[in-house]
Enzyme design. Structure first.
Site, mmCIF file in Angstrom:
data_model
loop_
_atom_site.group_PDB
_atom_site.id
_atom_site.type_symbol
_atom_site.label_atom_id
_atom_site.label_comp_id
_atom_site.label_asym_id
_atom_site.label_seq_id
_atom_site.Cartn_x
_atom_site.Cartn_y
_atom_site.Cartn_z
ATOM 1 N N GLY A 32 1.513 -1.276 0.122
ATOM 2 C CA GLY A 32 -0.048 0.188 0.055
ATOM 3 C C GLY A 32 0.872 1.450 -0.173
ATOM 4 O O GLY A 32 1.861 1.156 -0.251
ATOM 5 N N TYR B 233 -8.018 -1.892 5.460
ATOM 6 C CA TYR B 233 -9.387 -1.755 4.789
ATOM 7 C C TYR B 233 -9.457 -0.254 4.490
ATOM 8 O O TYR B 233 -9.694 0.392 5.581
ATOM 9 C CB TYR B 233 -10.969 -2.538 4.766
ATOM 10 C CG TYR B 233 -11.455 -3.057 4.502
ATOM 11 C CD1 TYR B 233 -11.795 -3.736 3.708
ATOM 12 C CD2 TYR B 233 -12.160 -1.277 3.800
ATOM 13 C CE1 TYR B 233 -12.896 -4.256 2.930
ATOM 14 C CE2 TYR B 233 -13.764 -1.837 3.295
ATOM 15 C CZ TYR B 233 -13.953 -3.477 2.333
ATOM 16 O OH TYR B 233 -14.789 -3.155 1.913
ATOM 17 N N THR C 20 -6.912 5.943 12.085
ATOM 18 C CA THR C 20 -7.142 6.962 11.998
ATOM 19 C C THR C 20 -7.843 8.117 12.422
ATOM 20 O O THR C 20 -8.490 7.832 13.720
ATOM 21 C CB THR C 20 -8.347 6.284 10.511
ATOM 22 O OG1 THR C 20 -8.456 7.507 10.142
ATOM 23 C CG2 THR C 20 -8.778 5.646 11.416
ATOM 24 N N LEU D 253 1.829 3.618 2.916
ATOM 25 C CA LEU D 253 2.888 3.511 3.389
ATOM 26 C C LEU D 253 3.835 2.607 3.522
ATOM 27 O O LEU D 253 5.126 2.771 3.584
ATOM 28 C CB LEU D 253 2.117 3.318 4.892
ATOM 29 C CG LEU D 253 2.502 3.936 6.627
ATOM 30 C CD1 LEU D 253 3.788 5.354 6.321
ATOM 31 C CD2 LEU D 253 1.958 3.624 7.618
ATOM 32 N N TYR E 128 -15.817 1.889 8.557
ATOM 33 C CA TYR E 128 -15.041 2.436 8.595
ATOM 34 C C TYR E 128 -13.995 2.735 9.996
ATOM 35 O O TYR E 128 -13.143 1.727 10.479
ATOM 36 C CB TYR E 128 -13.457 2.834 7.552
ATOM 37 C CG TYR E 128 -12.371 3.498 7.560
ATOM 38 C CD1 TYR E 128 -11.530 2.246 6.853
ATOM 39 C CD2 TYR E 128 -12.005 5.001 8.153
ATOM 40 C CE1 TYR E 128 -10.011 2.763 7.687
ATOM 41 C CE2 TYR E 128 -10.448 5.294 7.859
ATOM 42 C CZ TYR E 128 -9.724 4.200 7.382
ATOM 43 O OH TYR E 128 -8.513 3.997 7.524
HETATM 44 N N1 LIG Z 1 -5.305 6.657 2.988
HETATM 45 C C1 LIG Z 1 -5.394 7.410 3.762
HETATM 46 O O1 LIG Z 1 -6.131 8.081 3.555
HETATM 47 C C2 LIG Z 1 -6.185 7.123 5.737
HETATM 48 C C3 LIG Z 1 -5.586 7.984 6.503
HETATM 49 C C4 LIG Z 1 -5.783 8.043 7.777
HETATM 50 C C5 LIG Z 1 -5.413 6.832 8.035
HETATM 51 N N2 LIG Z 1 -4.887 5.768 7.487
HETATM 52 C C6 LIG Z 1 -4.531 4.897 7.739
HETATM 53 O O2 LIG Z 1 -3.184 3.904 7.520
HETATM 54 C C7 LIG Z 1 -2.779 3.146 6.585
HETATM 55 C C8 LIG Z 1 -1.548 2.688 6.095
HETATM 56 O O3 LIG Z 1 -2.753 3.432 5.117
HETATM 57 P P1 LIG Z 1 -2.421 3.128 3.142
HETATM 58 O O4 LIG Z 1 -3.201 5.171 2.479
HETATM 59 O O5 LIG Z 1 -0.965 2.792 3.256
HETATM 60 O O6 LIG Z 1 -3.625 2.198 2.772
HETATM 61 P P2 LIG Z 1 -3.803 1.484 1.861
HETATM 62 O O7 LIG Z 1 -2.841 2.267 0.376
HETATM 63 O O8 LIG Z 1 -5.068 1.285 1.275
HETATM 64 O O9 LIG Z 1 -2.838 -0.469 1.821
HETATM 65 C C9 LIG Z 1 -3.970 -0.943 2.358
HETATM 66 C C10 LIG Z 1 -2.851 -2.148 2.024
HETATM 67 O O10 LIG Z 1 -3.307 -2.834 2.307
HETATM 68 C C11 LIG Z 1 -3.071 -4.298 1.980
HETATM 69 N N3 LIG Z 1 -4.127 -5.393 2.780
HETATM 70 C C12 LIG Z 1 -5.589 -5.398 2.794
HETATM 71 N N4 LIG Z 1 -6.211 -6.389 3.166
HETATM 72 C C13 LIG Z 1 -5.522 -7.036 3.816
HETATM 73 C C14 LIG Z 1 -5.033 -8.128 4.295
HETATM 74 N N5 LIG Z 1 -5.994 -9.192 4.380
HETATM 75 N N6 LIG Z 1 -3.912 -9.099 4.069
HETATM 76 C C15 LIG Z 1 -2.649 -8.300 3.878
HETATM 77 N N7 LIG Z 1 -2.446 -6.677 3.549
HETATM 78 C C16 LIG Z 1 -4.123 -6.221 3.416
HETATM 79 C C17 LIG Z 1 -3.303 -3.822 1.551
HETATM 80 O O11 LIG Z 1 -2.880 -5.097 0.192
HETATM 81 P P3 LIG Z 1 -3.843 -5.012 -1.425
HETATM 82 O O12 LIG Z 1 -4.163 -3.841 -2.014
HETATM 83 O O13 LIG Z 1 -3.323 -6.378 -2.045
HETATM 84 O O14 LIG Z 1 -5.401 -5.653 -0.917
HETATM 85 C C18 LIG Z 1 -2.525 -3.067 0.853
HETATM 86 O O15 LIG Z 1 -1.560 -2.838 0.673
HETATM 87 C C19 LIG Z 1 -3.686 2.128 7.856
HETATM 88 O O16 LIG Z 1 -3.754 1.720 8.456
HETATM 89 C C20 LIG Z 1 -4.738 3.276 7.141
HETATM 90 O O17 LIG Z 1 -6.466 2.871 8.134
HETATM 91 C C21 LIG Z 1 -5.061 6.445 6.068
#
Ligand SMILES: NC(=O)c1ccc[n+]([C@@H]2O[C@H](COP(=O)([O-])OP(=O)(O)OC[C@H]3O[C@@H](n4cnc5c(N)ncnc54)[C@H](OP(=O)(O)O)[C@@H]3O)[C@@H](O)[C@H]2O)c1
Length: 287
Positions: A11, A63, A103, A13, A127
Site C-alpha cells: 500500500g 481496509y 485514523t 505507507l 471504517y
Molecule cells: N489512506 C488514507 O487517507 C488514510 C487516512 C488515515 C489513516 N490511514 C491508515 O493508514 C494506514 C496505511 O494506509 P494506506 O493509505 O497506506 O493504505 P492502502 O494504500 O490502502 O494500503 C493498504 C494495504 O493493505 C493491504 N491489505 C488489505 N487487506 C489485507 C490482508 N488481508 N492481508 C494483508 N494485507 C492486506 C492492501 O493490499 P492489497 O491491495 O493487495 O489488498 C494494501 O496494500 C492504514 O492503517 C489506514 O487505515 C489511511
C-alpha cells in the site's frame, strides 16, 4: 541488527517504508504484501512470525475503502480489527513491538481545536469503528504497542486524492470540491520517516497522533495541487458537503494535535504544502 517485518507492504505507507529502507542499511526489513501474508488469517500470521522472527512489526495493512466499507462491514472488520489482534498476539509471543496505524476517522469531527490522544472517540462510519476496535485490540493485546493515528494520507504510490485531482485537473475544465471538511494532508513518506525515527530511538509504547503540519480543506488541497502542478485550465468550485453526498459520512474537522509524538521522539514535521510539493516533483519525474 533490528529485524522489522512490514505487513500490508504493497500500500501507500508500506511502499514508502520500502523506499525509505534503502537509506537505513543498519535496519533489516522484510516486506510482506498481501500475497505473502494475509493478515486476516490468524494461523498464517502466527506461522509467518515464527518463520520470520521480528523485533518490530509495522502493520500497514488496512481496509481503506471508506465508502465501500459501509456495505462490506464484515470484511472491513476482519482487516481493521481482527487482523491487528492476531498481530498483537504474535508480537506478544515473540516479545516484539507492534507499530499499528490508525485514523482520524475515530473522531466524529465536532471539535473546534486539534484532537489530542485522550479526546473521546466517536466514529461515525464502519471504517472508523473497525479502526477503533483495531486500536483497542492492539493496545490490550500487546504490551509493547505503538498506535499512530494519521489523516488524509497520500503518496506517489497507489491511488489517492492528490492523484485524482491531478488527473481531473488535466481532463476537466471545472471541478467541485468540498470546502467545509477541514483536516491535514499527510505525505505517507513523512509518516514512514517518523516511524523509522521512532524505531531508531526506541519505541515508547502508547497512542500517538501524526499528520503533516498545517490545516486545510479538501478544496484548499485541490487548489494547491493544481497551483503546484501548473494546472491553469480547470476551475475548482467550493462545494458544501451536502452538495457532494457520499456513502460514508466524513468528519467536518479532523485536525490532529501532534505535540506528543514530537516531544517523545524530538521529530520535526514538515508543513503539508512543502511535502505536497515534494510528492508532486516525484510524480512529475515519473511522467
Ligand atoms: N489512506 C488514507 O487517507 C488514510 C487516512 C488515515 C489513516 N490511514 C491508515 O493508514 C494506514 C496505511 O494506509 P494506506 O493509505 O497506506 O493504505 P492502502 O494504500 O490502502 O494500503 C493498504 C494495504 O493493505 C493491504 N491489505 C488489505 N487487506 C489485507 C490482508 N488481508 N492481508 C494483508 N494485507 C492486506 C492492501 O493490499 P492489497 O491491495 O493487495 O489488498 C494494501 O496494500 C492504514 O492503517 C489506514 O487505515 C489511511
Amino acid at each position: 541488527m533490528k529485524q522489522i517485518v512490514v505487513t500490508g507492504a504493497g500500500g501507500q505507507l508500506g511502499s514508502e517504508m520500502r523506499c525509505l529502507s534503502a537509506a537505513h542499511p543498519d535496519l533489516e526489513f522484510d516486506f510482506a504484501d498481501s500475497s505473502r501474508l494475509d493478515v486476516t488469517d490468524r494461523q498464517a500470521v502466527l506461522a509467518y512470525l515464527d518463520a520470520h522472527p521480528a523485533d518490530i512489526i509495522v502493520n500497514c495493512a488496512a481496509y481503506t475503502a471508506v465508502d465501500r466499507a459501509e456495505d462490506d462491514a464484515e470484511a472491513c472488520r476482519r482487516v481493521n480489527a481482527l487482523a491487528p489482534a492476531y498481530l498483537a498476539e504474535a508480537a506478544e509471543v515473540h516479545g516484539a513491538t507492534l507499530i499499528h496505524v490508525s485514523t482520524d476517522y475515530v473522531f466524529d469531527g465536532r471539535n473546534f481545536r486539534p484532537y489530542v490522544e485522550t479526546d473521546a472517540t466517536c466514529p461515525a462510519t464502519v471504517y472508523g469503528r473497525t479502526k477503533l476496535e483495531g486500536e483497542r485490540r492492539v493496545l490490550e493485546g500487546c504490551s509493547r504497542a505503538m498506535v499512530v493515528r494519521t489523516s488524509w494520507l497520500y503518496s506517489s504510490y497507489g491511488n489517492n486524492f492528490v492523484k485524482t485531482m491531478l488527473r481531473l485537473g488535466r481532463t476537466r475544465s471545472e471541478l467541485g470540491v468540498v470546502f467545509d471538511q477541514v483536516g491535514t494532508p499527510t505525505y505517507a513518506a513523512d509518516l514512514a520517516c517518523a516511524l523509522v525515527e521512532s524505531i531508531r530511538q526506541g519505541i515508547v509504547p502508547g497512542l500517538y497522533h501524526f499528520s503533516d503540519e498545517g490545516v486545510c480543506s479538501w478544496y484548499d488541497l485541490a487548489k494547491a495541487v493544481h497551483r503546484l502542478a501548473g494546472i491553469t485550465t480547470c476551475h475548482v468550485r467550493p462545494l458544501h458537503t451536502d452538495e457532494y453526498p457520499t456513502r460514508a459520512c466524513r468528519p467536518h474537522y479532523s485536525v490532529l494535535d501532534k505535540t506528543k509524538i514530537k516531544q517523545t521522539y524530538g521529530i520535526a514535521i514538515p508543513h503539508w504544502e512543502a511535502s505536497l510539493e515534494a510528492c508532486l516533483k516525484i510524480l512529475n519525474s515519473q511522467e
